[in-house]
Design an enzyme around this catalytic site. Structure first.
Site, PDB file in Angstrom:
ATOM      1  N   HIS A  97       0.838  -1.206   0.000  1.00  0.00           N
ATOM      2  CA  HIS A  97       0.000   0.000   0.000  1.00  0.00           C
ATOM      3  C   HIS A  97       0.880   1.267   0.000  1.00  0.00           C
ATOM      4  CE1 HIS A  97      -3.660   2.363   1.116  1.00  0.00           C
ATOM      5  NE2 HIS A  97      -2.751   3.150   1.652  1.00  0.00           N
ATOM      6  N   GLU A  98       1.769   1.353   0.968  1.00  0.00           N
ATOM      7  CA  GLU A  98       2.626   2.547   1.047  1.00  0.00           C
ATOM      8  C   GLU A  98       3.561   2.600  -0.160  1.00  0.00           C
ATOM      9  OE1 GLU A  98       1.659   4.659   3.160  1.00  0.00           O
ATOM     10  OE2 GLU A  98       0.441   3.312   4.400  1.00  0.00           O
TER      11      GLU A  98
HETATM   12 ZN    ZN Z   1      -3.117   5.251   1.758  1.00  0.00          ZN
END
Ligand code: ZN
Length: 510
Positions: free
Chosen positions: A273-274
């Site tokens: 995600h990051e």
């Molecule tokens: Zn996010």
């Protein structure tokens, strides 16, 4: 034709302000990763001084002098012939004026008062959540709502007062656009979730909670980040209590993760995600650093990049076709006897849960609906703050079929409102919708994309995103960007189709 070259004095001034902002970001990053706990008060003062300097410069006389050479400060009209400027220059002036104009609408006294109240409110919220005591937080939330209404008074709006707040996070988006979008989505998601919950087919997930050595988890996550094209020469990953991404320059993008020995997926999916956020920041145009053209379009578009990788790729069959054998080799004990199909099903578990940040890709959006409807009621209909806990529980029951056992697991769970971030939540769902629409287009335009992913080659997708989205910064308004990339406006039908195609076979739905 005038170009960015003609705006050089303004661009250099913006970059100077950005140096201050980047230094602030370094201090924030350090605060969340390595700062010793005793340094909290000194750090807050350092941040406040630097923040004040950056703000002063962005609304002060020098900014006014530079900007007024090219723009009418009242109306935002570009001086002289609009057509005398090339497209990037017009976009830059449009965005700089927008920020300047908005910032100058707020009285300095208000900004200071707001900052102080928000800081107190956030501290009280931490305590109130710990004790699950909404009544302790309520007076501060009332203050924050009153301050937001005061802010709306300064900013102004056309249709809904909520638009004035939304505009901070997703410029150009309005309640009038969001309501039909979210209603259409809810009408599909609630019955789909019901079918999934009632399905006799439910994936096993117990094996995800065996013992998985943290250092091996982190090493595997790093391998995935490298495959995504995250540039470790221009970025790094560290540990923090809550995962986040921050960027000081395209050549220095930081992500964080956390790791739990008893949870195989938490660290990995936070890294992906990051990592998606980070690819956006690394993919911005370094020459336009500090200007809106070298800055991400909006929170929703930023979130689309993290969600595209996390869910669209990281929870897909082709991805695990390549990475599951590697994961199984990394953890031969933990994943003994777990076949690829069972693992894929576990990764795509859908189950109503109380906590937004732990929700799956379907129910996540229902958590957002609850918050969006409550926020609107607070701002548009003067819903009393004291009514929040019961309204929250009512809506959770209605959309997710479950009711929180405590306010800590209900209305008190998110930090956003305590700091006055009202209007922020919709950007998460917008991100999910943009993500699927973008990925759908990428599959059309990149020949054999899924085959490449199944071979572990994620770079064609990264390059496509660099080219279509990242490098443009804020040159185009979001709706124009979406149309340029996908050939049509935002359309939630892609997201609904994507979920149905994925979950119908997984849960044997009819
Ligand atoms: Zn996010």
């Amino acid at each position: 034709m005038k170009t960015l070259q003609d705006l050089k004095p303004l661009i250099e001034y913006l970059q100077e302000i950005q140096h201050l902002s980047s230094a602030i970001s370094v201090l924030h990053w350090d605060q969340e990763t390595y700062m010793p706990p005793g340094a909290g008060r000194a750090r807050a003062e350092q941040l406040s001084t630097l923040g004040g300097m950056a703000h002063e410069r962005s609304v002060g006389p020098e900014m006014e002098r530079l900007l007024s050479q090219w723009v009418d400060l009242k109306s935002g009209q570009v001086n002289g012939e609009e057509r005398g400027w090339d497209e990037p220059s017009r976009a830059l002036l449009r965005e700089v004026w927008r920020d300047y104009h908005k910032a100058t609408k707020l009285p300095t006294e208000f900004v200071r008062r707001y900052g102080k109240e928000a800081s107190i409110s956030q501290q009280v919220w931490v305590e109130a959540r710990k004790k699950s005591d909404f009544s302790q937080f309520a007076p501060h939330l009332k203050t924050m709502v009153a301050l937001k209404k005061e802010e709306i008074g300064y900013i102004g709006y056309k249709d809904s007062p909520y638009d004035a707040l939304l505009d901070d996070y997703e410029p150009g988006m309005t309640v009038a656009q969001l309501v039909p979008l979210f209603e259409a989505l809810k009408a599909e998601l609630v019955p789909l979730l019901e079918k999934i919950v009632q399905s006799p087919v439910q994936p096993k997930t117990d094996f995800l909670h065996r013992s998985y050595a943290p250092e091996k988890q982190l090493a595997f996550g790093q391998k995935v980040l490298e495959a995504m094209g995250f540039d470790f020469n221009n970025g790094r990953q560290d540990l923090s209590a809550h995962p986040f991404t921050t960027s000081f320059h395209t050549t220095d993008v930081r992500i964080t993760t956390r790791v739990d020995e008893r949870d195989l997926l938490s660290s990995l999916f936070s890294s992906i995600h990051e990592g998606g956020h980070a690819l956006y920041d690394q993919g911005l145009n370094p020459d336009l650093y500090g200007t809106p053209l070298g800055d991400a379009r909006s929170l929703g578009v930023h979130e689309s990049q993290s969600r595209l990788w996390e869910n669209g790729i990281g929870r897909s069959k082709p991805f695990w076709g390549y990475f599951y054998p590697i994961l199984q080799k990394t953890f031969p004990e933990g994943l003994k006897g777990v076949d690829p199909e069972s693992f894929y099903a576990a990764v795509n578990l859908v189950r109503p849960s109380l906590i937004r940040v732990e929700a799956d890709e379907l129910t996540y959006n229902l958590h957002i609906m609850v918050r969006f409807e409550i926020e609107r009621a607070l701002i548009e209909a003067n819903l009393p703050v004291d009514a929040l806990p019961s309204l929250w529980n009512e809506k959770m029951h209605q959309y997710l079929g479950i009711v929180p056992d405590s306010d800590a697991h209900g209305v008190l769970q998110d930090v956003h409102w305590s700091g006055g971030a009202i209007g922020y939540f919709p950007t998460y769902t917008l991100g999910n919708l943009y993500a699927v629409q973008f990925l759908n287009q990428a599959k059309k335009e990149i020949p054999g994309l899924e085959g490449e992913i199944a071979k572990g080659d994620l770079l064609p997708l990264k390059k496509w995103l660099n080219e279509k989205i990242h490098r443009w910064g804020k040159q185009y308004p979001t709706d124009v960007l979406v149309r340029r990339v996908t050939g049509e406006p935002l359309n939630p039908a892609y997201f609904v189709r994507y979920l149905k195609e994925k979950f119908t076979p997984l849960y044997s739905l009819s």
